[in-house]
Scaffold this motif. Structure first.
Motif, PDB file in Angstrom:
ATOM      1  N   ASN A  19       0.826  -1.211   0.000  1.00 26.56           N
ATOM      2  CA  ASN A  19       0.000   0.000   0.000  1.00 26.56           C
ATOM      3  C   ASN A  19       0.858   1.259   0.000  1.00 26.56           C
ATOM      4  O   ASN A  19       0.340   2.366  -0.149  1.00 26.56           O
ATOM      5  N   THR A  44      -1.264  -5.895   0.404  1.00 22.02           N
ATOM      6  CA  THR A  44      -2.638  -5.427   0.543  1.00 22.02           C
ATOM      7  C   THR A  44      -3.445  -5.865  -0.671  1.00 22.02           C
ATOM      8  O   THR A  44      -3.084  -5.544  -1.809  1.00 22.02           O
ATOM      9  N   ASP A  46      -5.896  -5.344  -3.220  1.00 22.82           N
ATOM     10  CA  ASP A  46      -6.507  -4.131  -3.751  1.00 22.82           C
ATOM     11  C   ASP A  46      -6.537  -4.222  -5.270  1.00 22.82           C
ATOM     12  O   ASP A  46      -5.850  -5.052  -5.873  1.00 22.82           O
ATOM     13  N   ARG A  82      -8.426   1.018   0.825  1.00 22.67           N
ATOM     14  CA  ARG A  82      -9.379   2.068   1.173  1.00 22.67           C
ATOM     15  C   ARG A  82     -10.733   1.921   0.475  1.00 22.67           C
ATOM     16  O   ARG A  82     -11.782   2.134   1.073  1.00 22.67           O
ATOM     17  N   TYR A  83     -10.730   1.580  -0.812  1.00 23.75           N
ATOM     18  CA  TYR A  83     -11.970   1.631  -1.588  1.00 23.75           C
ATOM     19  C   TYR A  83     -12.246   0.320  -2.339  1.00 23.75           C
ATOM     20  O   TYR A  83     -12.939   0.331  -3.341  1.00 23.75           O
ATOM     21  N   LYS A  90     -14.453   5.445   2.176  1.00 20.99           N
ATOM     22  CA  LYS A  90     -13.202   4.824   2.606  1.00 20.99           C
ATOM     23  C   LYS A  90     -13.455   3.750   3.663  1.00 20.99           C
ATOM     24  O   LYS A  90     -14.162   3.979   4.647  1.00 20.99           O
ATOM     25  N   HIS A  91     -12.864   2.578   3.430  1.00 20.34           N
ATOM     26  CA  HIS A  91     -12.901   1.449   4.361  1.00 20.34           C
ATOM     27  C   HIS A  91     -14.320   0.948   4.653  1.00 20.34           C
ATOM     28  O   HIS A  91     -14.552   0.321   5.691  1.00 20.34           O
ATOM     29  N   ARG A 267       0.671   6.503   2.689  1.00 20.27           N
ATOM     30  CA  ARG A 267       0.452   7.797   2.046  1.00 20.27           C
ATOM     31  C   ARG A 267       1.711   8.325   1.359  1.00 20.27           C
ATOM     32  O   ARG A 267       1.782   9.511   1.013  1.00 20.27           O
TER      33      ARG A 267
END
Length: 297
Positions: A19, A44, A46, A82-83, A90-91, A267
């Motif tokens: 991430n 992660t 995703d 998150r998405y 988010k989440h 981030r």
């Protein structure tokens, strides 16, 4: 042997979270981590890497398995995308959602993650509780959390995987006390473990991070690590926060922890390759300092 005559603890196994590498293809991220000298990857699930909702998930998982074997990387599975379930919130949905169908979507994601972990040989699947929904009572939310996770813990245990829940600032299960509340409610199942985030310990636990490691050691199945400041939930590159890392790493080594210690900088993907390089250098220096007596890094 150490200077005390006791066997020297084995070196820790460092990983980096995908991430924090979302600008890279997964194959490129794995190659980078192997080249830098990491022992593993915190993967992660995703859409940009290994999409847990893809119809060809099994095929993609086999491809990732081959890459992990080729690069000699261990793996832990994380579910903090998150998405991945809701493109606008988010989440969401969480394990605490008032809508049973929405909770079921999160449970299904975790069950998929358990299957992926089993296929990749990952010992742990990370998860978290979610934020208390507006207008809901804490008691109701705690019951929902236990009811939702029960079948996931059973499924994880059946394939030899630990479900490692993470205390997350601002969530229902926010601290180590919350983990023990859930553990007790579920009857202390062997397949339920803890994801210990070292930064979160600095952020809100009453004890220093090294003490948190020692207190939580029997249940720790996965570790996330980054710098952080007291009272501020912001994942920082090493050296930008307040944590004294050599005592933390020494506590992990002394506890005999053999899982991955995964750098968690979600981030900072824009600088992922350079931060991955700098992070491993920092952690190796901190580990050496710990073995030599604990100079602050």
């Amino acid at each position: 042997m150490s200077r005390t005559g006791n066997p020297t603890p084995e070196p820790l196994r460092f990983a980096y979270g995908t991430n924090g590498l979302t600008d890279l293809r997964l194959s490129d991220a794995l190659a980078l981590l192997a080249d830098l000298g990491y022992d593993g990857v915190s993967l992660t699930l995703d859409h940009m890497h290994l999409d847990p909702l893809a119809p060809d998930l099994a095929v993609r998982t086999r491809r990732v398995s081959r890459d992990l074997e080729r690069f000699g990387l261990g793996v832990a599975i994380e579910t903090g995308a998150r998405y991945v379930l809701d493109a606008r919130r988010k989440h969401h949905p969480t394990l605490l959602d008032p809508d049973p169908g929405a909770r079921g979507a999160r449970v299904d994601l975790l069950l998929r993650a358990v299957r992926v972990a089993a296929d990749l040989g990952a010992p742990a699947v990370h998860c978290f509780s979610g934020v208390l929904p507006p207008g809901e009572s804490g008691e109701t939310a705690w019951r929902r959390l236990a009811d939702a996770l029960g079948p996931v813990v059973v499924a994880a245990g059946a394939v030899g995987v630990s479900l490692a829940i993470e205390p997350e600032p601002g969530h229902l299960l926010a601290d180590l006390a919350g983990f023990h509340r859930l553990r007790t409610a579920l009857g202390d199942p062997a397949a339920l473990g803890l994801t210990l985030d070292i930064g979160h310990c600095q952020c809100l636990e009453p004890d220093p991070p090294a003490e948190c490691v020692r207190a939580a050691a029997p249940w720790v199945r996965h570790v996330q690590i980054e710098d952080m400041r007291r009272g501020v939930h912001e994942h920082l590159p090493f050296g930008e926060g307040e944590i004294d890392f050599p005592p933390v790493l020494e506590a992990l080594r002394a506890a005999g922890y053999r899982g991955l210690v995964g750098v968690e900088l979600p981030r900072h993907s824009h600088a992922g390759p350079e931060l991955a390089r700098a992070s491993l250098r920092f952690l190796k220096d901190a580990e050496r300092a710990a073995s030599e007596g604990g100079v602050r890094c």
